[in-house]
Design a protein around this motif. Structure first.
Motif, mmCIF file in Angstrom:
data_model
loop_
_atom_site.group_PDB
_atom_site.id
_atom_site.type_symbol
_atom_site.label_atom_id
_atom_site.label_comp_id
_atom_site.label_asym_id
_atom_site.label_seq_id
_atom_site.Cartn_x
_atom_site.Cartn_y
_atom_site.Cartn_z
ATOM 1 N N ARG A 173 0.849 -1.186 0.000
ATOM 2 C CA ARG A 173 0.000 0.000 0.000
ATOM 3 C C ARG A 173 0.888 1.240 0.000
ATOM 4 O O ARG A 173 1.035 1.927 1.002
ATOM 5 C CB ARG A 173 -0.949 -0.009 1.201
ATOM 6 C CG ARG A 173 -1.907 -1.197 1.203
ATOM 7 C CD ARG A 173 -2.814 -1.182 2.418
ATOM 8 N NE ARG A 173 -3.697 -2.330 2.417
ATOM 9 C CZ ARG A 173 -4.851 -2.395 1.761
ATOM 10 N NH1 ARG A 173 -5.238 -1.366 1.050
ATOM 11 N NH2 ARG A 173 -5.589 -3.472 1.802
ATOM 12 N N ASP A 174 1.517 1.468 -1.141
ATOM 13 C CA ASP A 174 2.396 2.626 -1.328
ATOM 14 C C ASP A 174 3.497 2.673 -0.289
ATOM 15 O O ASP A 174 3.877 3.757 0.191
ATOM 16 C CB ASP A 174 1.582 3.929 -1.283
ATOM 17 C CG ASP A 174 0.529 3.980 -2.383
ATOM 18 O OD1 ASP A 174 0.812 3.468 -3.483
ATOM 19 O OD2 ASP A 174 -0.560 4.517 -2.128
ATOM 20 N N GLY A 175 4.003 1.482 0.087
ATOM 21 C CA GLY A 175 5.137 1.420 1.009
ATOM 22 C C GLY A 175 4.803 1.687 2.452
ATOM 23 O O GLY A 175 5.703 1.809 3.291
ATOM 24 N N LYS A 176 3.537 1.748 2.800
ATOM 25 C CA LYS A 176 3.166 2.026 4.186
ATOM 26 C C LYS A 176 3.398 0.807 5.065
ATOM 27 O O LYS A 176 3.249 -0.333 4.634
ATOM 28 C CB LYS A 176 1.689 2.438 4.271
ATOM 29 C CG LYS A 176 1.388 3.795 3.644
ATOM 30 C CD LYS A 176 -0.079 4.156 3.835
ATOM 31 C CE LYS A 176 -0.388 5.513 3.232
ATOM 32 N NZ LYS A 176 -1.823 5.880 3.405
ATOM 33 N N ASP A 177 3.780 1.056 6.324
ATOM 34 C CA ASP A 177 3.948 -0.006 7.299
ATOM 35 C C ASP A 177 2.573 -0.570 7.665
ATOM 36 O O ASP A 177 1.598 0.181 7.788
ATOM 37 C CB ASP A 177 4.640 0.540 8.553
ATOM 38 C CG ASP A 177 5.023 -0.558 9.515
ATOM 39 O OD1 ASP A 177 4.127 -1.035 10.233
ATOM 40 O OD2 ASP A 177 6.209 -0.939 9.547
ATOM 41 N N PHE A 178 2.494 -1.906 7.865
ATOM 42 C CA PHE A 178 1.197 -2.527 8.159
ATOM 43 C C PHE A 178 0.568 -1.967 9.423
ATOM 44 O O PHE A 178 -0.649 -1.986 9.597
ATOM 45 C CB PHE A 178 1.352 -4.050 8.273
ATOM 46 C CG PHE A 178 1.994 -4.519 9.544
ATOM 47 C CD1 PHE A 178 1.214 -4.895 10.624
ATOM 48 C CD2 PHE A 178 3.375 -4.580 9.670
ATOM 49 C CE1 PHE A 178 1.777 -5.333 11.799
ATOM 50 C CE2 PHE A 178 3.954 -5.017 10.855
ATOM 51 C CZ PHE A 178 3.159 -5.399 11.921
ATOM 52 N N ARG A 179 1.399 -1.428 10.314
ATOM 53 C CA ARG A 179 0.863 -0.911 11.572
ATOM 54 C C ARG A 179 0.028 0.342 11.374
ATOM 55 O O ARG A 179 -0.754 0.722 12.250
ATOM 56 C CB ARG A 179 2.004 -0.640 12.551
ATOM 57 C CG ARG A 179 2.616 -1.910 13.130
ATOM 58 C CD ARG A 179 3.885 -1.660 13.891
ATOM 59 N NE ARG A 179 4.971 -1.220 12.998
ATOM 60 C CZ ARG A 179 6.233 -1.077 13.387
ATOM 61 N NH1 ARG A 179 6.569 -1.311 14.647
ATOM 62 N NH2 ARG A 179 7.158 -0.687 12.531
#
Length: 243
Positions: A166-172
């Motif tokens: 998701r555009d390099g977002k962290d899963f957190r």
């Protein structure tokens, strides 16, 4: 293979839909006073424990002059297809009578504190006079209902697949901030005074189970197992269709 969480939840719903007794609980109560109710009269209504299984038996629900309903079941300026309670509008109390809202009481800040209603004594559920109204809402007796804490557990993540790119977002970043909501001012019908370990359905709300560690006779605690409907099902389907 990725198995959607909704598949597990639907299996739980199917199982509990067959086995769980139905009860009434009001999670965000607002008081309703039936102004034409006779004094201190308490009427015992008969309710089915399961609409599809008569072998589960029946229970009694007390109805008196003051009751609680869900705050969300009343709107002062409702949309066109709002079939619950409104000023000068009518609804049926589950297992009970048709009521009409006559007046709205508010505090100094404009918050609704009480609804003054009248009831039609000729419209008790199961009676010969089955006058129809479009809405039916659940409720509990103000005097005989029990206080309870209700913990609304939900999914840990706000999206079906937090591990997807998701555009390099962290899963957190997709942690669901409302994965647990604790409601402290709930009211439940008196039949739950000795609720055992089996799950029950809070009508129109979801499936719940008594907290085995924290619940006590003077402080009932219920945990949500699963909602009645899957709010993320559409989102999951859209993501699956997109590959």
């Amino acid at each position: 293979n990725i198995i959607q969480m909704g598949g597990l939840e639907n299996s739980v719903r199917e199982d509990l839909g067959e086995s769980a007794k139905r009860v009434m609980a009001v999670l965000d109560p607002v008081k309703v006073t039936l102004t034409n109710w006779p004094g201190d009269k308490v009427e015992r209504l008969t309710a089915q424990n399961h609409p599809g299984n008569a072998e589960m038996g029946e229970r009694e629900i007390p109805l008196s002059r003051e009751i609680f309903i869900e705050r969300s079941d009343f709107m002062e300026d409702p949309p066109r297809k709002f079939f619950r309670l409104r000023p000068e509008g009518e609804v049926r109390l589950r297992y009970g009578y048709i009521i009409k809202c006559e007046e709205v009481i508010k505090d100094a800040e404009g918050n609704i504190t009480e609804l003054l209603c009248t009831y039609d004594p000729e419209t008790r559920s199961g009676s010969e006079n089955q006058r129809k109204v479009k809405g039916t809402i659940h409720w509990v007796s103000a005097a005989e209902s029990l206080p309870a804490e209700v913990r609304l557990y939900d999914r840990l993540f706000s999206v079906p697949r937090p591990d997807a790119d998701r555009d390099g977002k962290d899963f957190r970043e997709f942690l669901n901030s409302e994965s647990l909501q604790v409601l402290n001012n709930c009211r439940v019908e008196p039949s739950l005074a000795e609720a055992g370990p089996a799950a029950v359905q809070f009508e129109r709300t979801g499936y719940f189970v008594t907290d085995s560690e924290d619940s006590a006779p003077d402080r009932l605690v219920f945990n949500r197992v699963v909602t009645l409907r899957d709010s993320l099902a559409k989102l999951e389907k859209q993501q699956a269709d997109q590959g």
